[in-house]
Design a protein around this motif. Sequence first.
Motif, PDB file in Angstrom:
ATOM      1  N   GLU B   2     -11.450 -39.865  -0.869  1.00 16.28           N
ATOM      2  CA  GLU B   2     -12.267 -41.021  -2.092  1.00 16.28           C
ATOM      3  C   GLU B   2     -13.222 -41.411  -1.680  1.00 16.28           C
ATOM      4  O   GLU B   2     -13.714 -41.585  -1.977  1.00 16.28           O
ATOM      5  CB  GLU B   2     -10.934 -42.661  -1.193  1.00 16.28           C
ATOM      6  N   LYS B   4     -15.980 -39.575  -0.365  1.00 14.43           N
ATOM      7  CA  LYS B   4     -16.226 -38.801  -1.269  1.00 14.43           C
ATOM      8  C   LYS B   4     -16.426 -38.951  -2.676  1.00 14.43           C
ATOM      9  O   LYS B   4     -17.550 -38.836  -2.930  1.00 14.43           O
ATOM     10  CB  LYS B   4     -15.903 -37.580  -1.161  1.00 14.43           C
ATOM     11  N   GLN B   5     -15.422 -39.869  -3.450  1.00 18.36           N
ATOM     12  CA  GLN B   5     -15.728 -40.205  -4.490  1.00 18.36           C
ATOM     13  C   GLN B   5     -17.097 -40.796  -4.878  1.00 18.36           C
ATOM     14  O   GLN B   5     -16.371 -41.462  -6.061  1.00 18.36           O
ATOM     15  CB  GLN B   5     -14.442 -40.506  -5.145  1.00 18.36           C
ATOM     16  N   LEU B   6     -16.652 -41.857  -3.515  1.00 15.93           N
ATOM     17  CA  LEU B   6     -17.793 -43.150  -4.109  1.00 15.93           C
ATOM     18  C   LEU B   6     -18.705 -43.015  -3.335  1.00 15.93           C
ATOM     19  O   LEU B   6     -20.103 -44.646  -3.262  1.00 15.93           O
ATOM     20  CB  LEU B   6     -17.296 -44.346  -3.244  1.00 15.93           C
ATOM     21  N   LYS B   7     -19.466 -41.558  -3.349  1.00 14.27           N
ATOM     22  CA  LYS B   7     -21.123 -41.637  -2.679  1.00 14.27           C
ATOM     23  C   LYS B   7     -21.409 -41.574  -4.115  1.00 14.27           C
ATOM     24  O   LYS B   7     -21.341 -41.491  -5.466  1.00 14.27           O
ATOM     25  CB  LYS B   7     -21.684 -39.851  -2.172  1.00 14.27           C
ATOM     26  N   ARG B   8     -23.199 -42.197  -4.004  1.00 10.86           N
ATOM     27  CA  ARG B   8     -24.540 -42.733  -4.934  1.00 10.86           C
ATOM     28  C   ARG B   8     -25.212 -41.716  -5.350  1.00 10.86           C
ATOM     29  O   ARG B   8     -25.773 -41.145  -3.981  1.00 10.86           O
ATOM     30  CB  ARG B   8     -24.522 -43.929  -4.943  1.00 10.86           C
ATOM     31  N   HIS B   9     -25.776 -41.670  -6.434  1.00 11.04           N
ATOM     32  CA  HIS B   9     -27.335 -40.582  -5.695  1.00 11.04           C
ATOM     33  C   HIS B   9     -28.362 -41.601  -6.473  1.00 11.04           C
ATOM     34  O   HIS B   9     -27.784 -42.750  -7.045  1.00 11.04           O
ATOM     35  CB  HIS B   9     -27.234 -39.448  -7.252  1.00 11.04           C
ATOM     36  N   LYS B  11     -31.576 -43.269  -7.613  1.00  7.49           N
ATOM     37  CA  LYS B  11     -31.873 -42.291  -8.898  1.00  7.49           C
ATOM     38  C   LYS B  11     -33.782 -43.825  -8.743  1.00  7.49           C
ATOM     39  O   LYS B  11     -33.794 -44.100  -8.427  1.00  7.49           O
ATOM     40  CB  LYS B  11     -31.822 -43.571  -9.966  1.00  7.49           C
ATOM     41  N   ARG B 184     -23.808 -59.316 -11.382  1.00 12.36           N
ATOM     42  CA  ARG B 184     -22.355 -60.135 -10.917  1.00 12.36           C
ATOM     43  C   ARG B 184     -21.708 -60.888 -11.783  1.00 12.36           C
ATOM     44  O   ARG B 184     -20.399 -60.923 -10.994  1.00 12.36           O
ATOM     45  CB  ARG B 184     -22.444 -59.854  -9.404  1.00 12.36           C
ATOM     46  N   TYR B 193     -23.812 -53.635 -21.193  1.00 13.54           N
ATOM     47  CA  TYR B 193     -23.052 -52.485 -21.793  1.00 13.54           C
ATOM     48  C   TYR B 193     -23.445 -52.418 -23.237  1.00 13.54           C
ATOM     49  O   TYR B 193     -23.490 -51.042 -23.872  1.00 13.54           O
ATOM     50  CB  TYR B 193     -21.432 -53.177 -22.041  1.00 13.54           C
TER      51      TYR B 193
END
Lengths: 511, 319
Positions: B2, B4-9, B11, B184, B193
């Motif tokens: 999990e 790993k699925q939360l890593k951010r690039h 920008k 937030r 959006y």
Amino acid sequence: MSEKDIALEIRNVAKNYGNIKALRDISLTVHKGEIHALLGENGAGKSTLIKIISGEISSTEGTVVVNGKKLTTFHPTVSRSMGVAVVHQELSVFENMTVYENIFPYTEGKKAFVPKKKLIQEAQKSIERFGLNISPTEKVSNLTASAQQMVEILRALSENANIILLDEPTSGLNAKETEALMRILRQLREEGISIIYISHRIAEIVQISDCVSVLRDGCYMGTFVNDESLTEHMLISHMVGRDFEKSIYAKKVSAIKDDTPVAFEVQGFTSKKGIEDVSFSVRKGEILGVVGLEGSGTAELSRMLFGLQSREKGEIYFEGNKIPHINPTEMIRHGIMYLSNNRKDMGLYFNMSIMDNVVTPSLNSMTSGGLLSEHKMQDHTLEFVNEFSIVLDSIYDKPGSMSGGNQQKAMLSVCLGVHPKVMIINEPTRGIDVGAKLEILQFLDKLAKEGCTILCFSSDLPEIITLSDRVLIMNSGKNAGIIECDEISETSIMHLAVMDMKERAAWNENS
Amino acid sequence: MERKQLKRHIKWSDYTGIILVVLVFMLFALTTDTFLSSSNIYSILYGVSIQFFAVIGFTFLIIMGEIDLAVGSTYCLSGIFVGYLYAAEGWPLWLAIVVVLAACGMFGYAVGVLVTRFRLNSMMVTLGSMSFVAGVAAVMFNSFVQTTYSQQYRAIAKWKIGQIHWTIIGMILITIILEICLKRVPVFRKMYYIGNNGETSLLYGIKVDRIKRIAFMLSALTAALGGIISTSRISYSSLATGEGLEFSLITACVVGGASLDGGRGSILRSLLGMLLLAMLTNGLSIYRIDPFIQNIVTGAILILAVFVDVRLDKKGARA
């Protein structure tokens, strides 16, 4: 066959995106006058390969030889000048221009001035060549999706291409239009043009292609000549590397009892053009399939039901109570959700992270103390990532980084985030691979068993038959009839879908 | 797994604004004697803090892919309007201000209705309302005798909390609060959006039209507020107030990383963009560079910012 017969040769082509190997060591040969199908699950690398041939992206290794000449630079103009034309999965017509302008968009550079009359004539000729019924001066935005697709194919042909790449050409077409396309493809084959054909519809591939190359996870699994021995099951097992027992589709046995309360009732839906007095009701936990030929109003009806398109008359009752204002905000508030059939234009935000996408309709409940909680949003998203086994690198990546099947699962996650009681779903498995398709169908079935009422608008008949408790057939904007579960079959559905039209046509001829 | 699925690039395009501000600041700080003096820095901040009000609503619209070209003329009108009610008609100052803010807000809302209900292009509608409002301002300006306003009107901009003008403190507080809101608070977050895809937002139940109408109202309202304070600062009404403001606000937003296609930008970023422009004007004046050449520099900076932004974004997408 001799060297001369080879139209396209791909030698040891590989493509890497960073550490991700999208294609590994692909070699295949396409002969002249051959319909060569490219088959594989989503993410298998079909589209990547197509993009290399059409010059949109460059290969990391290997060579591409087009008509005996090696591609040295990868650029769309170069590929095009060598005789390669592409028709992409997503329509890319110029909507605000006319048909003939769409068919000849590239002529300007070559000749300073081509008389409009001549272009219209040329367009008319190419339209007639395939026996199509399109006016060259019609604005493209007025055409149906399938006619727009035809315009794209005519454009590809206008460049005198001898290799045409078709990426999922039938995903937006109904059975009749698909047949028309098949006819055109056969005609092109006779003229010596090579066609590379990508589709998920295996039946179609077996029907039309001369040979089939299968890709799996970026690897080449072999090319199979389409003779008597080739079967759908065989191809599927090459694609997914496992044998499916019997057909992937099983006929549904309805478990909805007659005394189940009605959850969703539609009365007298009528629009200015098209829809006429459509009424029906769906019981709790039931899956009602809605089908119809293109132009029968199914797409319009589904949009009207969610308030995405205005209606003239008509009411919706949810659990017995009339919904006063039919617009998306109100519908969602009542627990009714809509799965779009168009991820790109209306469905996903391609410039926002996957997490931002998944939480969209649930934003208001992702707060703690009035402020959005990153933790809640992460948990919410990961829940669906696990539930659907969505393959992704990070939930902070954009949806474009995932394959089509995973994008579809992500879009389904967006809708399910609000725990809907009724789902209006459109083409839930369009353009995605067999594996993901099965998963989604199984999930929808499970969802209904848990009490969610589903209206499924789909042009994929086997899918409708597997899913539906009952099927509503639309014909010329009207409810042509509802078929109960034990009577559902392709023939019974098609019968209602086309019958009226034939009668009408006969009547028109006589009068 | 999990984690790993939360890593951010990272920008880089997120940081262009701040990097440019720091670079320009360093440049002037190191090459001139006067730039870094506390009085000079303060005057830059004070100047920005008044125009800042106008960028608040404007930024909301930019985030949603809309635009309000009438900010400048509203900025001009509001000061004159308050002056008219207060000096010529003898209204109490507070009442004049409230009425003007309400009138401008309503006008902005009406523009919002035109844009959302009738699906008109906001650039075209506000090009019209810009001219309309400027005309009203000129007519009103000519209808009463122009003098320096009385102490009461002049005091608004000069009021201090401790040693610091209230507008500077207000600017900092508003930036912090709105920055948190935009990240937030759901209703603010929804603006991103909408800017990214209005159709999709509609589908998922976001009240696109309502949020846009309110933003148009806020844009006119905040522009009017800035205009009143600005008039108070210079102590008399002028038709030159707010001239070209719409373009400097667009520049500020874009330099700060917003896109006219919508979906990006924030109050802090707009503020950084405004600071950058103010520092440039100030620094170049210290160098005694002709104001016309300053325009050339501003234009070049805008193009550079857009260019760098696009380049970095592409790199970010590939990583």
